[in-house]
Design a protein around this motif. Structure first.
Motif, PDB file in Angstrom:
ATOM      1  N   HIS A 156       0.829  -1.198   0.000  1.00 38.44           N
ATOM      2  CA  HIS A 156       0.000   0.000   0.000  1.00 38.44           C
ATOM      3  C   HIS A 156       0.867   1.253   0.000  1.00 38.44           C
ATOM      4  CE1 HIS A 156       1.011  -0.800   4.200  1.00 38.44           C
ATOM      5  NE2 HIS A 156       0.894   0.503   4.388  1.00 38.44           N
ATOM      6  N   ALA A 157       0.210   2.418   0.044  1.00 36.44           N
ATOM      7  CA  ALA A 157       0.939   3.683   0.009  1.00 36.44           C
ATOM      8  C   ALA A 157       0.212   4.751   0.804  1.00 36.44           C
ATOM      9  CB  ALA A 157       1.121   4.147  -1.439  1.00 36.44           C
ATOM     10  N   ASP A 158       1.001   5.681   1.358  1.00 39.48           N
ATOM     11  CA  ASP A 158       0.474   6.841   2.075  1.00 39.48           C
ATOM     12  C   ASP A 158       1.082   8.083   1.439  1.00 39.48           C
ATOM     13  OD1 ASP A 158      -0.809   5.183   4.054  1.00 39.48           O
ATOM     14  OD2 ASP A 158       1.192   4.800   4.838  1.00 39.48           O
ATOM     15  N   GLY A 159       0.229   8.986   0.955  1.00 40.39           N
ATOM     16  CA  GLY A 159       0.705  10.172   0.255  1.00 40.39           C
ATOM     17  C   GLY A 159       1.115  11.293   1.182  1.00 40.39           C
ATOM     18  N   ASN A 160       1.933  12.187   0.654  1.00 40.38           N
ATOM     19  CA  ASN A 160       2.376  13.342   1.434  1.00 40.38           C
ATOM     20  C   ASN A 160       1.235  14.289   1.778  1.00 40.38           C
ATOM     21  OD1 ASN A 160       5.001  12.371   1.262  1.00 40.38           O
ATOM     22  ND2 ASN A 160       5.518  13.634  -0.515  1.00 40.38           N
ATOM     23  N   SER A 161       0.151  14.227   1.011  1.00 42.14           N
ATOM     24  CA  SER A 161      -0.996  15.100   1.250  1.00 42.14           C
ATOM     25  C   SER A 161      -2.178  14.358   1.850  1.00 42.14           C
ATOM     26  CB  SER A 161      -1.416  15.775  -0.070  1.00 42.14           C
ATOM     27  OG  SER A 161      -0.365  16.558  -0.596  1.00 42.14           O
ATOM     28  N   GLY A 162      -1.937  13.162   2.394  1.00 37.31           N
ATOM     29  CA  GLY A 162      -2.997  12.417   3.053  1.00 37.31           C
ATOM     30  C   GLY A 162      -3.646  11.338   2.210  1.00 37.31           C
ATOM     31  N   GLU A 163      -3.199  11.141   0.956  1.00 34.04           N
ATOM     32  CA  GLU A 163      -3.784  10.101   0.125  1.00 34.04           C
ATOM     33  C   GLU A 163      -3.385   8.709   0.636  1.00 34.04           C
ATOM     34  OE1 GLU A 163      -1.898  13.165  -2.761  1.00 34.04           O
ATOM     35  OE2 GLU A 163      -1.457  12.228  -0.839  1.00 34.04           O
ATOM     36  N   THR A 164      -4.239   7.720   0.392  1.00 28.69           N
ATOM     37  CA  THR A 164      -3.907   6.330   0.714  1.00 28.69           C
ATOM     38  C   THR A 164      -4.422   5.437  -0.406  1.00 28.69           C
ATOM     39  OG1 THR A 164      -5.973   5.941   1.933  1.00 28.69           O
ATOM     40  CG2 THR A 164      -4.074   6.727   3.201  1.00 28.69           C
ATOM     41  N   THR A 165      -3.730   4.334  -0.638  1.00 29.54           N
ATOM     42  CA  THR A 165      -4.192   3.351  -1.610  1.00 29.54           C
ATOM     43  C   THR A 165      -3.574   2.001  -1.283  1.00 29.54           C
ATOM     44  OG1 THR A 165      -4.471   2.881  -3.979  1.00 29.54           O
ATOM     45  CG2 THR A 165      -2.314   3.664  -3.280  1.00 29.54           C
ATOM     46  N   SER A 166      -4.226   0.936  -1.702  1.00 29.71           N
ATOM     47  CA  SER A 166      -3.715  -0.422  -1.527  1.00 29.71           C
ATOM     48  C   SER A 166      -3.489  -1.020  -2.907  1.00 29.71           C
ATOM     49  CB  SER A 166      -4.700  -1.277  -0.726  1.00 29.71           C
ATOM     50  OG  SER A 166      -4.204  -2.606  -0.581  1.00 29.71           O
ATOM     51  N   TYR A 167      -2.253  -1.450  -3.188  1.00 31.69           N
ATOM     52  CA  TYR A 167      -1.923  -2.019  -4.479  1.00 31.69           C
ATOM     53  C   TYR A 167      -2.273  -3.510  -4.557  1.00 31.69           C
ATOM     54  CZ  TYR A 167       0.906   2.226  -5.044  1.00 31.69           C
ATOM     55  OH  TYR A 167       1.335   3.519  -5.124  1.00 31.69           O
TER      56      TYR A 167
END
Length: 217
Positions: A156-167
């Motif tokens: 998964h990932a956590d963005g610098n501006s608060g975004e999140t996603t699961s690959y």
């Protein structure tokens, strides 16, 4: 116009029946809360049912991601500097400097290629997380192996501006490989948990365009 006939007193539920129905409904709600809602949303599993149904891990991942997103947001807010008010020429110059700096940093990150290897030992029930610092569109190839057993994982990932996603997610997997393309600027990587009764060692190899690799837990 029709007049509805009032029900006979015998057709109405008694106070005892109403109390009984209320108690049953409250008990059912409590059971659902303890066995489903708490494990799946917060990783809290007092009865052990959540682990049997695979809900506890889901809640733990959600909690971990929420904590990381909140921490990244706080860091971003702390780093923001209020824009100074001044002459038009000064504002234009400041904007140009920021654009040059931003695109210069992006270009540097995009061109930087590196290779790394990391190894983490996990006892039964333990978890770990490794993240790559990447800019949007950057790519990195990876390969990981769980020596001694299998693990559950969430890439998964956590963005610098608060975004999140699961690959990608998986359960009871001995290995994984592929290419990771960053969906946005931020931290991108893997969360592993050892649900077996034996020690497991995660060995990760990465190669690509990222500026840093770090074990965050």
């Amino acid at each position: 116009m029709f007049n509805s006939q009032a029900p006979a007193p015998g057709d109405l539920p008694s106070s005892k029946q109403l109390v009984k129905s209320t108690v049953i409904a409250a008990a059912a709600a409590a059971v659902i809360l303890v066995t489903v809602v708490l494990p799946s949303e917060y990783g809290i599993d007092p009865t052990g049912t959540g682990s049997m149904l695979g809900l506890t891990e889901m809640g733990e991942i959600k909690t971990q991601l929420a904590e990381e997103a909140e921490a990244d947001l706080k860091k971003t807010q702390e780093m923001q500097v209020p824009a100074a008010t001044g002459a038009t020429t000064q504002q234009g110059s400041g904007l140009m400097d920021r654009l040059i700096h931003e695109f210069g940093v992006r270009a540097a990150f995009a061109q930087e290629m590196r290779q790394d290897e990391m190894s983490v030992a996990l006892k039964p029930g333990e978890a770990t997380e490794i993240k790559l610092t990447m800019t949007k569109g950057a790519k990195a190839t990876y390969e990981w192996i769980a020596e001694g057993g299998v693990v559950n994982f969430d890439m998964h990932a956590d963005g610098n501006s608060g975004e999140t996603t699961s690959y990608e997610k998986g359960r009871a997997k001995p290995s994984g490989s592929g290419e990771l393309e960053a969906a946005f600027d931020g931290k991108h990587g893997w969360f592993w948990r050892n649900r077996t009764d034996a020690d497991v060692t995660i060995k990760l190899k990465t190669s690509g365009a990222y500026s840093d690799i770090k074990k965050v837990m």
